[in-house]
Write a protein that holds these residues in place. Structure first.
Motif, PDB file in Angstrom:
ATOM      1  N   ARG A 144      53.067  50.488  31.352  1.00  0.00           N
ATOM      2  CA  ARG A 144      52.086  49.452  32.750  1.00  0.00           C
ATOM      3  C   ARG A 144      51.574  50.602  33.538  1.00  0.00           C
ATOM      4  O   ARG A 144      51.016  50.862  34.127  1.00  0.00           O
ATOM      5  N   ASN A 145      52.068  51.360  34.812  1.00  0.00           N
ATOM      6  CA  ASN A 145      52.049  52.830  35.030  1.00  0.00           C
ATOM      7  C   ASN A 145      51.172  52.763  35.017  1.00  0.00           C
ATOM      8  O   ASN A 145      49.904  53.925  35.389  1.00  0.00           O
ATOM      9  N   THR A 163      38.061  43.808  34.154  1.00  0.00           N
ATOM     10  CA  THR A 163      38.912  42.259  34.288  1.00  0.00           C
ATOM     11  C   THR A 163      40.578  42.894  33.650  1.00  0.00           C
ATOM     12  O   THR A 163      41.355  42.840  34.550  1.00  0.00           O
ATOM     13  N   LEU A 164      40.172  43.875  32.615  1.00  0.00           N
ATOM     14  CA  LEU A 164      41.457  44.597  32.049  1.00  0.00           C
ATOM     15  C   LEU A 164      42.590  45.795  33.326  1.00  0.00           C
ATOM     16  O   LEU A 164      43.465  45.138  33.610  1.00  0.00           O
ATOM     17  N   VAL A 180      46.076  44.498  34.607  1.00  0.00           N
ATOM     18  CA  VAL A 180      47.660  45.170  34.812  1.00  0.00           C
ATOM     19  C   VAL A 180      47.467  46.070  35.961  1.00  0.00           C
ATOM     20  O   VAL A 180      48.897  46.535  36.398  1.00  0.00           O
ATOM     21  N   ARG A 181      46.606  46.134  37.058  1.00  0.00           N
ATOM     22  CA  ARG A 181      47.034  46.370  38.512  1.00  0.00           C
ATOM     23  C   ARG A 181      48.239  45.531  39.162  1.00  0.00           C
ATOM     24  O   ARG A 181      48.907  45.209  39.421  1.00  0.00           O
ATOM     25  N   MET A 208      41.725  39.855  22.053  1.00  0.00           N
ATOM     26  CA  MET A 208      42.995  40.950  22.915  1.00  0.00           C
ATOM     27  C   MET A 208      44.182  39.727  23.593  1.00  0.00           C
ATOM     28  O   MET A 208      44.007  39.444  24.378  1.00  0.00           O
ATOM     29  N   LEU A 209      45.544  39.759  23.109  1.00  0.00           N
ATOM     30  CA  LEU A 209      46.505  39.107  24.121  1.00  0.00           C
ATOM     31  C   LEU A 209      47.197  40.238  24.299  1.00  0.00           C
ATOM     32  O   LEU A 209      47.577  41.277  24.437  1.00  0.00           O
ATOM     33  N   ILE A 210      46.683  39.830  26.070  1.00  0.00           N
ATOM     34  CA  ILE A 210      47.995  40.713  26.924  1.00  0.00           C
ATOM     35  C   ILE A 210      49.380  40.277  27.341  1.00  0.00           C
ATOM     36  O   ILE A 210      49.119  39.246  27.936  1.00  0.00           O
TER      37      ILE A 210
END
Length: 372
Positions: free
Chosen positions: A7-8, A73-74, A78-79, A97-99
């Motif tokens: 993630r980072n 949005t992405l 993630v943030r 897309m599946l996150i």
């Protein structure tokens, strides 16, 4: 497409690329970030048709592929994920897309990557490397003087060029809005001599300055008459340049100002800040400097709120003299002085003032006076 990454790492790269994406776009695809999963990792690319930023994120690629998803949005998703979490990005076709990360699942609409624009760089005529600290200094000390007046578009950036200064080739950065001028120079990097004079747009300058945070070592620069490309670590920023001719700033740089004021930089900055507290916007935030031998008096008069005065000991040997300046413009220039004392060179109350550092300054500033 299916990739797994930390993630980072993803957040840091998205932070670099998503900033160039405008919140409002005529073309929906420009609101998206292009994502390409390869054996080397996940490539990210975003553009506003004037600037393009690309970066590769370390990732384990299960299935290669390319798609585009909404950039802001992405980034927000993630943030808000847990620090250090594992993130899986997966598409089935080009529709969604599946996150997934831990127990969190998000589905984002995708747009066909075939419609994503490519800001083609073309051929570059000059290539060189410049120290990140040197480039940061050139930008920071001139950026404040960039004009916001869109009709004079050729002033909406920093003018960078090389000249023969007599004892060697130097690179200069200059910016002006007609009220103040900032000019900073450094030894020309190898390969930059003879480069075309270019105007780097305001938005590009701001993005490069943000990307320079935390970057050590050299920055790669490639340029032509119409484009410039910066390589900062793993980030590549490609930008169009402003077409037009930057004004001859040497012509407006005072040459015969002979009234020298030498003043402690910090004391002057604090004094101007204090007395300008009551200055009115209607009056142009004007502050008056009254100079006599060994003394400077700063004063502000606001018909609605009152007056403010402060005196400072200074080195000044000329005849008593008064001049007025916009307080904000004056403070912005004082903030760029890196030596203990600032040198002001005056001619008369209606002529531009030259501001320099002690010694052999690499930076100089010109400030137009105000009627007070």
């Amino acid at each position: 497409m299916k990739v797994t990454l930390e993630r980072n790492h993803l957040l840091k790269s998205l932070g670099h690329v998503h900033r160039v994406v405008e919140r409002r776009n005529t073309y929906p695809i420009l609101a998206n970030v292009l994502m390409s999963a390869t054996a080397d990792g996940l490539d990210l690319r975003a553009t506003d048709l004037d600037i393009e930023v690309t970066e590769t994120v370390p990732a384990m690629t299960g299935t290669p592929g390319t798609t585009t998803v909404p950039a802001h949005t992405l980034y927000d998703i993630v943030r808000k994920l847990s620090d250090g979490a594992e993130v899986v990005l997966e598409t089935d076709g080009n529709d969604q897309m599946l996150i997934s990360s831990g127990r969190s699942r998000f589905h984002l609409a995708c747009l066909n990557p075939d419609g994503f624009p490519d800001l083609k760089s073309g051929a570059f005529t000059h290539t060189f490397s410049i120290g990140s600290d040197v480039l940061k200094d050139l930008i920071e000390r001139t950026q404040f003087a960039i004009s916001n007046e869109e009709t004079r578009y050729y002033l909406n950036g920093i003018f960078i060029h090389t000249i023969d200064a007599g004892d060697g080739i130097v690179m200069r950065a200059a910016a002006t809005d007609g009220h103040r001028l900032a000019r900073v120079e450094t030894e020309a990097p190898q390969g930059s001599a003879g480069m075309p004079g270019i105007i780097v747009p305001r938005k590009t300058v701001a993005e490069v300055l943000k990307l320079l945070d935390g970057v050590d070592g050299d920055v790669g620069v490639e340029l032509s008459d119409t484009k410039i490309r910066f390589t900062l670590g793993g980030v590549v920023l490609l930008s169009k340049l402003i077409e037009g001719s930057f004004p001859d700033y040497e012509r407006v740089t005072p040459k015969n100002n002979d009234k020298l004021l030498e003043v402690d930089r910090d004391s002057l900055q604090k004094a101007v800040d204090r007395v300008s507290t009551i200055a009115s916007e209607r009056g142009g935030k004007a502050v008056k400097l009254s100079l006599s031998q060994g003394q400077l008096e700063l004063s502000v008069t606001n018909p609605d709120h009152g007056t403010a005065n402060e005196e400072l000991p200074v080195a000044f040997e000329a005849e008593p003299f008064e001049i007025g300046f916009n307080a904000r413009y004056l403070l912005e220039i004082i903030a760029q002085i890196r030596t203990e004392n600032a040198h002001f060179l005056f001619n008369d109350a209606g002529s531009p003032t030259l501001v320099k550092e002690e010694g052999e300054p690499k930076a100089l500033f010109v400030l137009m006076p105000m009627r007070v």
